[in-house]
Design an enzyme around this catalytic site. Structure first.
Site, PDB file in Angstrom:
ATOM      1  N   ASP A 108      16.200  37.353  -8.599  1.00  0.00           N
ATOM      2  CA  ASP A 108      14.841  37.214  -8.080  1.00  0.00           C
ATOM      3  C   ASP A 108      14.634  36.069  -7.099  1.00  0.00           C
ATOM      4  O   ASP A 108      13.495  35.780  -6.726  1.00  0.00           O
ATOM      5  CB  ASP A 108      13.852  37.069  -9.242  1.00  0.00           C
ATOM      6  CG  ASP A 108      14.125  35.837 -10.090  1.00  0.00           C
ATOM      7  OD1 ASP A 108      15.239  35.287 -10.007  1.00  0.00           O
ATOM      8  OD2 ASP A 108      13.218  35.416 -10.831  1.00  0.00           O
ATOM      9  N   GLU A 109      15.693  35.413  -6.654  1.00  0.00           N
ATOM     10  CA  GLU A 109      15.500  34.352  -5.668  1.00  0.00           C
ATOM     11  C   GLU A 109      16.745  34.181  -4.804  1.00  0.00           C
ATOM     12  O   GLU A 109      17.858  34.475  -5.226  1.00  0.00           O
ATOM     13  CB  GLU A 109      15.105  33.024  -6.315  1.00  0.00           C
ATOM     14  CG  GLU A 109      16.134  32.442  -7.252  1.00  0.00           C
ATOM     15  CD  GLU A 109      15.727  31.069  -7.793  1.00  0.00           C
ATOM     16  OE1 GLU A 109      15.191  30.241  -7.018  1.00  0.00           O
ATOM     17  OE2 GLU A 109      15.967  30.824  -8.991  1.00  0.00           O
TER      18      GLU A 109
END
Length: 367
Positions: A108-109
């Protein structure tokens, strides 16, 4: 003597409550409700919490029982990593439309270096906004972004206007901003380090900047130079598209606490077998074996040993783990055991960091 370093335009993209948001996206009935992804039982752990749940104090890595206590109406759903990976790949494709310099940190990043980008756009802020809009259109999910001159500052900036926002810190804004920041907001300053800094009278970036390199190295060892430089806006780590795996691990949380070391060895045998399997699959071996122990009171302890040769077999790993397990008595019964292997045979020598740099001599570019 001051040296000039090239300005880089770095974007840190961080998906908002990613696992929980994917679940709410896939199940409209969950939208707007307090949601936790993970286990709800006594041994369960929250992997992610929706923003509705966070209002009650529910956070990732919290026990399911504690989360339920804070928010009795909390809805638990099981993790679905195949689905999260599927969405993550869609997001990664969007990143690659702008630059090949993409360094994923997790599903997610990621960091993106857009100093020179495929769109020929000189504004990193505009690129970040475009990316966030494309992610929303493609996946239905919100993302936040931080934009600045290096990875350290960009990551801090991405938290400022969460959720669904972005923050740009231009070269001349970096140091004044860091001076006002509480040191607990510095990426890399955990709970223990934060408390130590507080005891030393270091509460803000300005306090940290006022300490000499010698003082910081004396109190924080090798990390002292890192703190001395980042508070001055100096962080020379490049965005690395193919991140080298630093360690490999496996762990197990027990349904009931165990206190017998014989039972612990039985469980560690199974965990070591899983580590061996993962090492062989990744074609890796390592020199440092670490035993992770979480006690019934939730305190965490690690014990490590570095070997002269690389190991990858269960038997050799288990020999070291046994030595680590019996090197001191257990203070409480145990709820979790884990084994990790680091100092892997895929690591290359680190580039020498250029430390004596001043942000004052950096060129002002459009951000």
């Amino acid at each position: 003597m001051l040296h000039e370093i090239p300005i880089r335009k770095i974007i840190h993209i961080d998906m908002d409550a990613f696992y929980a948001s994917v679940e709410q996206l896939d199940n409209p009935e969950l939208r707007g409700k307090p949601l936790a992804v993970g286990g709800s039982g006594q041994r369960g752990v929250v992997a992610a919490a929706s923003y509705e749940a966070r209002k009650f104090g529910v956070r990732s890595a919290m026990s399911g029982a504690m989360a339920r206590k804070l928010c009795p109406e909390l809805i638990f759903v099981k993790t679905n990593f195949d689905r999260y990976k599927e969405v993550s790949k869609q997001i990664r494709k969007i990143f690659l439309e702008y630059t090949d310099l993409v360094e994923p940190l997790s599903l997610d990043e990621a960091y993106l270096d857009v100093t020179e980008n495929k769109k020929g756009n000189p504004s990193a802020s505009m690129i970040a906004e475009e990316i966030r809009k494309k992610i929303k259109k493609k996946t239905g999910l919100n993302a936040s972004a931080g934009i600045s001159i290096n990875k350290f500052v960009a990551k801090i900036a991405s938290d400022i206007n969460k959720p669904n926002g972005q923050k740009t810190l231009s070269p001349e804004e970096v140091v004044p901003f860091l001076e006002t920041l509480d040191v607990k907001k510095f990426y890399g300053v955990g709970k223990v380090t934060k408390e130590k800094m507080y005891r030393l009278g270091i509460y803000t970036g300005k306090d940290l900047k006022g300490k000499s390199l010698e003082f910081l190295e004396e109190n924080f060892g090798k990390s002292g130079a890192f703190y001395h430089n980042v508070v001055r806006g100096i962080h020379n780590s490049k965005v690395k598209p193919s991140r080298t795996q630093k360690s490999l691990a496996a762990e197990h949380t027990f349904f009931e606490n165990i206190s017998s070391e014989i039972f612990m060895m039985e469980r560690l045998d199974e965990i070591a077998a899983e580590v061996e399997k993962r090492l062989h699959k990744s074609k890796l071996a390592g020199k440092t074996v670490t035993l992770k122990i979480k006690y019934s009171d939730f305190t965490l302890q690690t014990r490590s040993k570095t070997l002269p040769l690389f190991v990858a077999s269960k038997e050799l790993i288990l020999d070291v783990v046994k030595e680590l397990l019996f090197q001191e008595r257990m203070k409480e019964s145990v709820r979790l055991l884990g084994i990790s292997i680091s100092n892997l045979n895929n690591e290359t020598p680190k580039e020498k960091d250029v430390l004596k740099v001043s942000i004052d001599v950096q060129l002002k570019l459009e951000f």
